[in-house]
Design an enzyme around this catalytic site. Structure first.
Site: not given
Ligand code: NAP
Length: 242
Positions: A148, A152
């Protein structure tokens, strides 16, 4: 942002959903991307109910051909938010080759292909803004964040390269690096794990997705007109405590 079209990948949930809603509030016409059509329809409905404009496009970004199709169907895009991502925390010995590929395909290659397809059009029109969503885990590594963090970190490096390549064409490219944020993705974690993660920040809490989205919306907007190649950490003061 009226008159601008914004594509938000992973706009169906969590941080992406909050970004899509905020960009629509700023007046952008938003393309909400995801895989899940029901989630997509719900975000579009929320935006339209608030008086904004949005449509849903479906694509699996782990599949390069589908990424290409998404870029074609999106048409002219002025604001690209590379947000869709996967995060599986596993030690190297337990990380499978398939999971390695999924992290690289979704977190690194899909943004690469979308920038390759859409940034030249932005440059031709003389305006554009790209925000790539990384993670604090790219800079602050720890056991088990392996692929991961690496996927990134590669995205952050590419962001700098794209910022340099497109600066003179009026296209800005920046990174937002969130700390732990409450989303459907992190909801799968139990409360004890979430509390432990929250305690790694100076503020000792996790973020709400709207707090991260504020930073993304700012960098995407003209308010950040002299900012490119920046990494904005939205991480509750985590960098302040080492
Ligand atoms: P999340 O709740 O897990 O949602 C993931 C999103 O990405 C959903 O809209 C999903 O679409 C889409 N997705 C996943 N796999 C996909 C694929 N194969 N093709 C197309 N779309 C896909 O994500 P999140 O926690 O909001 O995280 C969003 C971003 O922030 C990510 O890049 C993550 O690495 C980064 N981030 C998150 C955190 C955290 O703590 N949450 C911290 C640091 C960075 P569907 O709804 O259609 O499944």
């Amino acid at each position: 942002m009226s008159g601008l079209t914004a594509l938000v990948t992973g706009g169906t949930a969590g941080i992406g959903r909050a970004v899509a809603v905020q960009l629509a509030q700023e007046g952008a016409e938003v393309i909400v991307h995801g895989r899940d059509a029901e989630r997509g329809a719900s975000v579009v409905a929320e935006i339209e109910a608030a008086g904004g404009t949005a449509r849903f496009l479906q694509a699996d970004l782990a599949d390069a051909k589908d990424v290409q199709r998404l870029a074609e169907e999106a048409g002219n895009v002025d604001v690209l938010i590379n947000n869709a991502g996967v995060y599986k925390f596993l030690p190297t010995s337990e990380m499978t080759e398939d999971l390695f590929d999924l992290h690289m395909d979704l977190n690194t290659k899909a943004p690469y292909l979308l920038v390759k397809a859409l940034a030249p059009g932005m440059a031709k029109r003389g305006r554009g803004s790209i925000v790539n969503i990384s993670t604090l885990a790219a800079a602050v590594t720890t056991k088990g964040t392996g692929m991961y963090s690496a996927s990134k970190a590669a995205l952050e490096q590419l962001t700098q390269i794209w910022a340099a390549e497109y600066a003179e064409s009026g296209v800005r490219v920046n990174t937002v690096a969130p700390g732990p944020t409450r989303t459907p993705g992190t909801d799968a974690m139990d409360e004890a794990t979430l509390k432990a993660v929250a305690d790694t920040t100076a503020m000792r809490r996790i973020a709400e997705p709207e707090e991260v989205a504020e930073a993304v919306t700012f960098l995407a907007s003209h308010r950040a007109s002299y900012i490119t190649g920046a990494v904005l950490e939205v991480a509750g003061g985590r960098p302040a405590i080492g």
